[in-house]
Design an enzyme around this catalytic site. Structure first.
Site, short mmCIF file in Angstrom:
data_model
loop_
_atom_site.label_atom_id
_atom_site.label_comp_id
_atom_site.label_asym_id
_atom_site.label_seq_id
_atom_site.Cartn_x
_atom_site.Cartn_y
_atom_site.Cartn_z
N HIS A 134 41.51 28.81 31.54
CA HIS A 134 40.60 27.82 30.96
C HIS A 134 40.84 26.48 31.65
CE1 HIS A 134 39.43 25.43 27.05
NE2 HIS A 134 38.62 25.19 28.07
N MET B 252 35.20 25.23 21.71
CA MET B 252 36.39 24.47 21.35
C MET B 252 36.30 24.08 19.88
SD MET B 252 38.24 24.39 24.06
CE MET B 252 39.51 23.33 23.33
N ASP C 113 45.91 27.52 29.61
CA ASP C 113 45.21 26.25 29.46
C ASP C 113 45.60 25.30 30.58
OD1 ASP C 113 43.61 26.49 27.04
OD2 ASP C 113 45.50 26.65 25.96
N ASP D 79 38.72 28.60 20.79
CA ASP D 79 39.96 27.99 21.26
C ASP D 79 40.27 26.77 20.42
OD1 ASP D 79 42.13 27.01 22.63
OD2 ASP D 79 41.17 27.01 24.60
N HIS E 30 46.06 33.73 27.72
CA HIS E 30 45.22 32.55 27.92
C HIS E 30 46.05 31.43 28.54
CE1 HIS E 30 41.66 30.08 26.92
NE2 HIS E 30 42.52 29.11 26.68
N SER F 246 47.79 31.57 23.77
CA SER F 246 47.84 30.50 24.77
C SER F 246 49.28 30.21 25.12
CB SER F 246 47.18 29.23 24.23
OG SER F 246 47.47 28.14 25.08
N MET G 299 45.20 21.77 32.34
CA MET G 299 44.79 20.40 32.00
C MET G 299 45.23 19.44 33.09
SD MET G 299 45.82 20.34 27.97
CE MET G 299 45.61 21.79 26.93
N MET H 89 40.41 22.85 31.98
CA MET H 89 40.07 21.58 31.35
C MET H 89 40.36 20.49 32.37
SD MET H 89 41.47 22.29 27.49
CE MET H 89 42.57 23.64 27.94
#
Length: 230
Positions: free
Chosen positions: A70, A141, A39, A177, A37, A12, A41, A72
């Site tokens: 990913h 998660m 992330d 993750d 990866h 990540s 957010m 979020m």
């Protein structure tokens, strides 16, 4: 992209040097990672703000392999096209992020990306039972989403086992993750996971100018997971 269930390590970039993302992506790939990866957010669905489609577009030329994005964020649907256009190979949305996850997954595939669905720690495996024929990956998660460096939540190992049984012979990855390191990787690998996201456990001790520790960390996680499958 051919499907297989061999162990894949997906560092990540949340734990990378934010001022040097392109070189960091090149370094982790050169040191043996399988996927990169990202992330994403939004400060709303999770209590942190990270990257958007522009960052994904900027790092895509520096990634030879899979870019695993990913999301979020909530809402998700208005941003799917932008993340697909940024070059994401996988786009994962949370089942908890909106009322119409089926529609969201349709939109991800319609945009040309592989579709993932993520489950927060308190969400039951059964929530994705009627989605399995339209996803390419289920992300479990094993920490509460929002920040890197959290401790692994061990109750999620049983959730992975349930998902693996539910998936059967479908070509669906199970991604983990949160809190993945050489101690926890064997637990989830034995339960049926094949994609292991690791942030601090990969980037710890290394840098773009000294990337060898990245490779050592990646190999340690992979070897620990594979021993559990031997």
């Amino acid at each position: 992209m051919q499907f297989d269930r061999t162990i894949k390590i997906a560092p990540s970039i949340l734990s990378a040097d934010f001022a040097n993302f392109g070189a960091e992506c090149q370094a982790i790939e050169a040191q043996g990672c399988d996927w990169v990866h990202v992330d994403v957010m939004d400060g709303h669905f999770v209590p942190n703000i990270t990257f958007g489609p522009a960052t994904c577009s900027a790092i895509r030329p520096h990634i030879k392999g899979v870019m695993d994005v990913h999301l979020m964020i909530a809402p998700v649907d208005p941003y799917i096209e932008a993340f697909a256009a940024s070059g994401a190979d996988f786009i994962t949305a949370h089942v908890e992020a909106g009322p119409h996850i089926h529609r969201t997954l349709q939109a991800i595939r319609g945009a040309g990306a592989k579709a993932g669905v993520a489950l927060n720690p308190a969400t039951r495996a059964e929530e994705v039972e009627y989605l399995l024929d339209m996803v390419d990956m289920v992300c479990v998660m094993t920490v509460n989403p929002g920040f890197g460096g959290q401790k692994f939540i061990h109750s999620q190992v049983e959730k992975v086992r349930k998902l693996r049984a539910m998936i059967g012979d479908r070509p669906i990855h199970i991604e983990i993750d949160g809190g993945v390191d050489p101690t926890t990787a064997p637990l989830v690998a034995a339960a049926g996971a094949d994609v292991l996201v690791a942030g601090s456990a990969v980037f710890r001790g290394g840098s773009v100018s000294n990337p060898a520790p990245y490779g050592e960390n990646i190999r340690a996680i992979r070897e620990a997971a594979n021993k559990a499958l031997a």
